[in-house]
Scaffold this active site. Structure first.
Site, PDB file in Angstrom:
ATOM      1  N   GLU A   1      -5.479  -5.062  10.482  1.00 46.32           N
ATOM      2  CA  GLU A   1      -4.443  -4.049  10.691  1.00 46.32           C
ATOM      3  C   GLU A   1      -4.713  -3.306  11.999  1.00 46.32           C
ATOM      4  O   GLU A   1      -5.514  -2.355  12.020  1.00 46.32           O
ATOM      5  CB  GLU A   1      -4.458  -3.033   9.541  1.00 46.32           C
ATOM      6  CG  GLU A   1      -4.140  -3.615   8.194  1.00 46.32           C
ATOM      7  CD  GLU A   1      -3.566  -2.556   7.267  1.00 46.32           C
ATOM      8  OE1 GLU A   1      -2.431  -2.726   6.831  1.00 46.32           O
ATOM      9  OE2 GLU A   1      -4.247  -1.550   7.015  1.00 46.32           O
TER      10      GLU A   1
ATOM     11  N   SER B   1       3.338  -2.278  10.253  1.00 44.24           N
ATOM     12  CA  SER B   1       4.796  -2.334  10.439  1.00 44.24           C
ATOM     13  C   SER B   1       5.404  -3.683  10.063  1.00 44.24           C
ATOM     14  O   SER B   1       6.343  -4.153  10.703  1.00 44.24           O
ATOM     15  CB  SER B   1       5.172  -1.940  11.873  1.00 44.24           C
ATOM     16  OG  SER B   1       4.790  -0.598  12.126  1.00 44.24           O
TER      17      SER B   1
ATOM     18  N   ASN C   1       0.856  -1.181   0.000  1.00 39.34           N
ATOM     19  CA  ASN C   1       0.000   0.000   0.000  1.00 39.34           C
ATOM     20  C   ASN C   1       0.898   1.239   0.000  1.00 39.34           C
ATOM     21  O   ASN C   1       1.494   1.569   1.017  1.00 39.34           O
ATOM     22  CB  ASN C   1      -0.884  -0.052   1.261  1.00 39.34           C
ATOM     23  CG  ASN C   1      -1.715   1.200   1.453  1.00 39.34           C
ATOM     24  OD1 ASN C   1      -1.791   2.054   0.561  1.00 39.34           O
ATOM     25  ND2 ASN C   1      -2.347   1.323   2.615  1.00 39.34           N
TER      26      ASN C   1
ATOM     27  N   HIS D   1      -9.704   1.177   4.870  1.00 35.43           N
ATOM     28  CA  HIS D   1      -8.427   1.366   5.564  1.00 35.43           C
ATOM     29  C   HIS D   1      -8.643   2.292   6.764  1.00 35.43           C
ATOM     30  O   HIS D   1      -9.420   3.250   6.685  1.00 35.43           O
ATOM     31  CB  HIS D   1      -7.376   1.957   4.607  1.00 35.43           C
ATOM     32  CG  HIS D   1      -6.005   1.915   5.193  1.00 35.43           C
ATOM     33  ND1 HIS D   1      -5.569   2.837   6.119  1.00 35.43           N
ATOM     34  CD2 HIS D   1      -4.979   1.032   5.036  1.00 35.43           C
ATOM     35  CE1 HIS D   1      -4.327   2.527   6.484  1.00 35.43           C
ATOM     36  NE2 HIS D   1      -3.950   1.442   5.840  1.00 35.43           N
TER      37      HIS D   1
ATOM     38  N   LYS E   1       0.092   4.276  -0.280  1.00 43.75           N
ATOM     39  CA  LYS E   1      -0.566   5.442   0.325  1.00 43.75           C
ATOM     40  C   LYS E   1      -0.360   6.697  -0.542  1.00 43.75           C
ATOM     41  O   LYS E   1      -0.306   6.597  -1.757  1.00 43.75           O
ATOM     42  CB  LYS E   1      -0.062   5.635   1.760  1.00 43.75           C
ATOM     43  CG  LYS E   1      -0.222   4.347   2.589  1.00 43.75           C
ATOM     44  CD  LYS E   1      -0.066   4.547   4.062  1.00 43.75           C
ATOM     45  CE  LYS E   1      -0.241   3.203   4.760  1.00 43.75           C
ATOM     46  NZ  LYS E   1      -0.214   3.318   6.207  1.00 43.75           N
TER      47      LYS E   1
ATOM     48  N   GLY F   1       2.750  -1.209   4.282  1.00 41.71           N
ATOM     49  CA  GLY F   1       2.766   0.210   3.941  1.00 41.71           C
ATOM     50  C   GLY F   1       4.185   0.678   3.681  1.00 41.71           C
ATOM     51  O   GLY F   1       4.748   0.457   2.603  1.00 41.71           O
TER      52      GLY F   1
ATOM     53  N   GLU G   1      -6.969   4.633   7.985  1.00 41.45           N
ATOM     54  CA  GLU G   1      -6.714   6.059   7.772  1.00 41.45           C
ATOM     55  C   GLU G   1      -7.955   6.735   7.186  1.00 41.45           C
ATOM     56  O   GLU G   1      -8.253   7.895   7.485  1.00 41.45           O
ATOM     57  CB  GLU G   1      -5.474   6.247   6.863  1.00 41.45           C
ATOM     58  CG  GLU G   1      -4.194   5.955   7.641  1.00 41.45           C
ATOM     59  CD  GLU G   1      -3.036   5.460   6.807  1.00 41.45           C
ATOM     60  OE1 GLU G   1      -3.081   5.525   5.564  1.00 41.45           O
ATOM     61  OE2 GLU G   1      -2.056   4.980   7.419  1.00 41.45           O
TER      62      GLU G   1
ATOM     63  N   GLY H   1       2.436   2.141  10.740  1.00 38.54           N
ATOM     64  CA  GLY H   1       3.402   3.230  10.614  1.00 38.54           C
ATOM     65  C   GLY H   1       4.103   3.582  11.911  1.00 38.54           C
ATOM     66  O   GLY H   1       4.788   4.596  12.001  1.00 38.54           O
TER      67      GLY H   1
END
Ligand code: PGA
Length: 251
Positions: A167, A212, A9, A95, A11, A233, A97, A173
């Protein structure tokens, strides 16, 4: 046997130049034949990546789609039918986010999931708890409710053409990875929840871990019985690191 899937991903990262470099890096990787590999560039770079990976080193997906599958008057959105027309085969939905920073609700996620499938795209449904929810013992309840929101509206059979990604928000992250045991516990619960509706669907659906993931921890995570690959990510922006993660998913 479930074929592992490793998905990158990207992003909101990349320029035409850095994406070209990443494509070249990916083309140099020796990727295991028994692992499916997919990348999710920003919408702007999807066509560049599709052309760069035309011999199908990896599938190409989008990071989101509009809730309505058809083209229409909706400024700034991209329809699943347009993604399919461009050559995408997968799309991320829900997701964290988007859920947490952009206010996407379970109902929005369900519509996007259905829109993707109606255009022949495979939705990759992301679920996961925040740190606060984990610390108050609500992990399985939160993840279970996110999953149920799709099952209750669309039924169980849609998961025969979908992927789930667990996730934990606190691991995204942050450099903090869920331990293989922590992740396995949630993956097993997701599979059991689906099995209550259909043993066959539960047995074949792939459940990826994200948060991560890096080359150094991938093999341990992918070695757990209910972890069928990863949604990566930060580490997916480095072709060598991502290649190593893909290889860790191979047999
Ligand atoms: P990360 O992101 O690997 O950078 O933690 C994972 C994701 O958000 O999909």
């Amino acid at each position: 046997m479930r074929r592992p899937l490793v998905a990158g991903n990207w992003k909101m990262h990349g320029t035409r130049a850095s994406v070209a470099e990443l494509i070249n890096g990916l083309r140099r990787q020796v990727l295991p034949a028994d692992v499916e590999v997919a990348v999710f560039p920003s919408c702007l770079h999807i066509v560049q990546v599709l052309e760069g990976l035309a011999d199908r080193v990896a599938e190409v997906g989008a990071q989101d789609c509009a809730a309505d599958p058809a083209q229409g008057a909706l400024t700034g959105e991209v329809a699943a039918s347009q993604l399919q027309d461009a050559g995408c085969t997968l799309v991320l939905v829900g997701h964290s986010e988007r859920r947490l920073l952009l206010g996407e609700t379970d109902a929005d996620v369900v519509r996007k999931f259905a829109a993707a499938q109606s255009c022949g795209l495979i939705p990759l449904l992301c679920v996961g708890e925040t740190l606060e929810q984990r610390e108050s013992g609500k992990t399985l309840e939160v993840v279970g409710a996110q999953l149920a929101s799709v099952v209750d509206v669309l039924g169980i059979d849609v998961f025969a053409r979908a992927v789930v990604a667990y996730e934990p928000v606190w691991a995204i992250g942050s450099g903090l990875t869920a331990s293989p045991e922590q992740a396995q516990q949630v993956h097993a619960a997701i599979r059991a929840q689906l099995a209550a509706h259909s043993a066959e669907v539960a047995c074949t659906v792939r459940i990826l871990y994200g948060g991560s993931v890096k080359a150094a921890n991938a093999a341990e995570l992918f070695g757990m019985p209910d972890i069928d690959g990863g949604l990566v990510g930060g580490a997916s922006l480095n072709a060598d690191e991502f290649g190593a993660i893909c290889r860790a998913a191979g047999s």
